[in-house]
Design a protein around this motif. Structure first.
Motif: not given
Length: 255
Positions: A116-139
């Protein structure tokens, strides 16, 4: 919420990480927090760790679900400029970075534990790759998703060419990947780039809730065996990411 922190001991597989922090907000739920004091931008150390950590998590019998987030008000601000300069100037750094970028994508996909990714603020690059490949992405509503590769004169890489068209369709994927426009959280949910959107002060609790529900589901070995049986997933020519996601989670639902 239980704020128990991970106890560092002689057998602690996570003690070697310098840019990632670990704690257990619920039993069997491991939270991984990107943290480097610079809006969690991926320097050379973090870039390597984001490729490596998923193998350690995959083999950890204490983990049934994972949360990935960023410290403070940022998820991850993208590649560290010093790292980018070394990639341009040094062949060995460039080759190592390419391998790590591949490892980030494939190791997230191949990890048998739901993420599960928990995304706030800027999400770019390698961190974003993990965040969007997560099974559940929450922003959060104000999260800012930016691929950014083409502004640096690079083809959209890492996860982007693989998963964006599957998440939001080719037309939207081309628009955001070619122009590098920022995609705010509410719009990201609307077009299907992420799973759900919430208020900033609800993000951490929502991520823990979802991860807790996943951890309480079928045991990880069952999930791992059946996830592996559906792959091909890490090789786009053999099986699409979308098919892998649907098949693996359908298997998880079976008792």
């Amino acid at each position: 919420m239980n704020d128990e922190t991970f106890a560092v001991g002689p057998d602690n597989r996570y003690a070697k990480y310098a840019r990632l922090q670990f704690d257990w907000p619920q039993p069997r739920v491991l939270r991984v927090t990107m943290s480097n004091g610079k809006m969690n931008s991926a320097d050379e150390k973090m870039h390597g760790e984001l490729g490596m950590v998923w193998r350690d998590i995959d083999s950890d019998p204490a983990v049934s679900a994972v949360i990935l987030t960023g410290a403070g008000k940022a998820f991850s601000a993208g590649g560290d400029f010093a790292m980018m300069e070394r990639i341009i100037d040094d062949h060995n750094t460039r080759i190592r970075n390419w391998k790590e970028a591949r490892d980030i994508v494939y190791n997230v996909i191949n990890c048998s534990k739901p993420i599960v990714s928990a995304i706030r603020g800027p999400a770019v690059g390698a961190g974003l790759a993990c965040g969007l490949l997560a099974d559940v992405s929450i922003v959060t509503k104000t999260a800012r998703i930016i691929d950014g590769h083409t502004k640096l004169g690079l083809a959209a890489g890492d996860h982007a060419a693989m998963v964006w068209p599957l998440l939001c369709g080719m037309a939207k994927a081309k628009y955001y990947l070619l122009l590098c426009d920022q995609l705010l959280g509410e719009e990201a949910e609307r077009i299907g780039v992420v799973s759900m959107c919430c208020e900033d002060d609800e993000l951490d609790a929502k991520a823990v809730e979802v991860a807790g529900r996943l951890a309480a589901g079928p045991p990880a070995p069952f999930a791992g065996r059946n996830t592996r049986s559906t792959t091909g997933c890490a090789r786009p020519g053999r099986c699409s990411m979308l098919r892998w996601r649907l098949n693996s989670w359908a298997l998880l639902d079976r008792k």
